[in-house]
Design an enzyme around this catalytic site. Structure first.
Site, short mmCIF file in Angstrom:
data_model
loop_
_atom_site.label_atom_id
_atom_site.label_comp_id
_atom_site.label_asym_id
_atom_site.label_seq_id
_atom_site.Cartn_x
_atom_site.Cartn_y
_atom_site.Cartn_z
N LYS A 81 0.82 -1.21 0.00
CA LYS A 81 0.00 0.00 0.00
C LYS A 81 0.87 1.28 0.00
O LYS A 81 2.06 1.22 0.26
CB LYS A 81 -0.95 -0.04 1.21
CG LYS A 81 -1.97 -1.20 1.13
CD LYS A 81 -3.01 -1.09 2.26
CE LYS A 81 -4.05 -2.21 2.18
NZ LYS A 81 -5.12 -2.06 3.21
N TYR A 95 -12.28 -2.38 -4.18
CA TYR A 95 -12.82 -2.59 -2.83
C TYR A 95 -14.35 -2.49 -2.82
O TYR A 95 -14.94 -2.22 -1.76
CB TYR A 95 -12.21 -1.58 -1.86
CG TYR A 95 -10.84 -1.99 -1.32
CD1 TYR A 95 -10.69 -3.13 -0.53
CD2 TYR A 95 -9.70 -1.22 -1.56
CE1 TYR A 95 -9.45 -3.50 -0.01
CE2 TYR A 95 -8.45 -1.58 -1.04
CZ TYR A 95 -8.34 -2.71 -0.27
OH TYR A 95 -7.12 -3.08 0.26
N PHE A 123 -16.01 3.02 6.36
CA PHE A 123 -14.63 3.38 6.04
C PHE A 123 -14.32 3.36 4.55
O PHE A 123 -13.18 3.62 4.14
CB PHE A 123 -13.64 2.47 6.80
CG PHE A 123 -13.83 0.99 6.52
CD1 PHE A 123 -13.30 0.40 5.37
CD2 PHE A 123 -14.52 0.18 7.42
CE1 PHE A 123 -13.46 -0.96 5.10
CE2 PHE A 123 -14.69 -1.19 7.16
CZ PHE A 123 -14.16 -1.75 6.00
N ARG A 149 -1.88 -14.12 4.36
CA ARG A 149 -2.66 -13.46 5.42
C ARG A 149 -1.95 -13.60 6.77
O ARG A 149 -1.97 -12.69 7.59
CB ARG A 149 -4.06 -14.08 5.51
CG ARG A 149 -4.88 -13.96 4.24
CD ARG A 149 -5.53 -12.63 4.04
NE ARG A 149 -6.46 -12.28 5.09
CZ ARG A 149 -7.19 -11.16 5.06
NH1 ARG A 149 -7.10 -10.31 4.05
NH2 ARG A 149 -8.01 -10.88 6.05
N THR A 152 -5.65 -6.83 10.62
CA THR A 152 -5.95 -5.58 9.90
C THR A 152 -5.48 -4.36 10.68
O THR A 152 -4.87 -3.44 10.11
CB THR A 152 -7.48 -5.48 9.68
OG1 THR A 152 -7.93 -6.69 9.07
CG2 THR A 152 -7.83 -4.30 8.78
N ARG A 178 2.36 -6.18 9.25
CA ARG A 178 1.63 -5.01 9.77
C ARG A 178 2.17 -4.58 11.14
O ARG A 178 2.23 -3.39 11.43
CB ARG A 178 0.14 -5.31 9.82
CG ARG A 178 -0.49 -5.19 8.41
CD ARG A 178 -1.87 -5.75 8.35
NE ARG A 178 -2.57 -5.38 7.12
CZ ARG A 178 -3.68 -5.97 6.71
NH1 ARG A 178 -4.23 -6.95 7.42
NH2 ARG A 178 -4.26 -5.59 5.58
N ASN A 237 -2.11 0.47 6.58
CA ASN A 237 -1.69 -0.81 7.17
C ASN A 237 -0.84 -1.67 6.24
O ASN A 237 -0.84 -2.90 6.31
CB ASN A 237 -2.90 -1.58 7.74
CG ASN A 237 -3.91 -1.99 6.69
OD1 ASN A 237 -3.76 -1.67 5.52
ND2 ASN A 237 -4.93 -2.71 7.11
N HIS A 296 -2.21 -5.39 1.44
CA HIS A 296 -3.50 -6.04 1.21
C HIS A 296 -3.20 -7.48 0.79
O HIS A 296 -2.22 -7.73 0.09
CB HIS A 296 -4.27 -5.36 0.07
CG HIS A 296 -5.36 -6.23 -0.49
ND1 HIS A 296 -6.61 -6.30 0.08
CD2 HIS A 296 -5.36 -7.13 -1.52
CE1 HIS A 296 -7.33 -7.20 -0.59
NE2 HIS A 296 -6.59 -7.71 -1.56
N GLU A 330 -9.41 -10.85 -7.90
CA GLU A 330 -8.46 -9.74 -7.69
C GLU A 330 -7.27 -9.83 -8.64
O GLU A 330 -6.79 -8.81 -9.14
CB GLU A 330 -7.98 -9.74 -6.23
CG GLU A 330 -9.10 -9.33 -5.27
CD GLU A 330 -8.65 -9.26 -3.82
OE1 GLU A 330 -9.42 -8.78 -2.99
OE2 GLU A 330 -7.50 -9.69 -3.51
P1 RTP Z 1 -7.14 -5.87 3.06
O1 RTP Z 1 -8.45 -6.17 2.37
O2 RTP Z 1 -6.61 -4.49 2.74
O3 RTP Z 1 -6.14 -6.96 2.83
O4 RTP Z 1 -7.36 -5.86 4.64
P2 RTP Z 1 -8.18 -6.90 5.52
O5 RTP Z 1 -8.71 -8.02 4.66
O6 RTP Z 1 -7.33 -7.24 6.68
O7 RTP Z 1 -9.38 -5.97 6.02
P3 RTP Z 1 -10.82 -5.69 5.34
O8 RTP Z 1 -11.86 -5.97 6.36
O9 RTP Z 1 -10.92 -6.37 4.00
O10 RTP Z 1 -10.76 -4.12 5.12
C1 RTP Z 1 -10.09 -3.54 4.03
C2 RTP Z 1 -9.28 -2.36 4.50
O11 RTP Z 1 -10.17 -1.35 4.98
C3 RTP Z 1 -9.60 -0.69 6.09
N1 RTP Z 1 -10.47 -0.83 7.25
N2 RTP Z 1 -10.75 0.16 8.05
N3 RTP Z 1 -11.80 1.74 10.15
C4 RTP Z 1 -12.10 0.46 10.09
O12 RTP Z 1 -12.81 -0.09 10.91
C5 RTP Z 1 -11.55 -0.33 9.00
N4 RTP Z 1 -11.77 -1.61 8.80
C6 RTP Z 1 -11.07 -1.92 7.69
C7 RTP Z 1 -8.25 -1.32 6.38
O13 RTP Z 1 -7.24 -0.51 5.80
C8 RTP Z 1 -8.35 -2.66 5.68
O14 RTP Z 1 -7.08 -3.12 5.29
MG MG Z 2 -9.81 -7.67 2.89
#
Ligand code: RTP
Ligand code: MG
Length: 141
Positions: free
Chosen positions: A11, A51, A59, A87, A93, A104, A114, A117, A128
């Protein structure tokens, strides 16, 4: 375990910190190989479509702004159990909750910035990867 492919994005925060090589090295040390990679600066629309699954979340706007705030490295990682392994290497996250030694925990600043992805399932990985790469851009060693 089967050889899988997963999509990784380094990122904008991690690219700005100049830790692209350090992060790729973690993947390689864990047995994953880079099968495709490209630097790109996503537009707000690119990030929004990528996304789209999160479009109803509070968010979403911030996430798309952040992902289009600077260049990223998009990459296909390949190896045994690549989706879960990636992962695991990434960590939680929220970097405050990420296990010590994860990407992370070591490189991320906040839940938005963070560092990485990673695809979260086989179906997501296939979609993707095809979002960013054509078949002829992905190499198998
Ligand atoms: P990613 O998709 O980026 O690999 O991250 P992830 O699976 O760990 O998390 P995901 O739930 O898919 O969320 C995508 C990205 O959105 C941001 N986020 N912000 N403020 C919040 O509560 C919140 N929750 C998620 C994070 O940057 C996350 O990587
Ligand atoms: Mg995700």
């Amino acid at each position: 375990m089967a050889i899988e492919r997963t999509l990784s994005i380094i990122k904008p925060d991690a690219v700005a910190k100049n830790v692209v090589g350090a992060i790729l090295s973690r993947f390689e040390k864990a047995g994953l190989s880079v099968a495709a990679a490209r630097m790109m600066h996503l537009s707000m629309e690119d990030a929004g479509r990528f996304y789209a699954v999160h479009r109803a979340r509070p968010f979403y706007g911030e996430l798309c702004s952040f992902m289009s705030s600077g260049p990223v490295l998009v990459a296909v990682l390949e190896g045994e159990g690549a989706i879960a392994k990636n992962r695991e290497l990434m960590g939680a996250t929220n970097p405050k909750e990420a296990a010590p030694g994860t990407i992370r925990a070591d490189f991320a600043d906040s839940i938005d910035a963070n560092a990485v992805h990673g695809s979260d399932s086989a179906e997501t990985a296939a979609w993707e990867i095809s979002y960013f790469f054509g078949q002829r851009e992905i190499y198998t060693r």
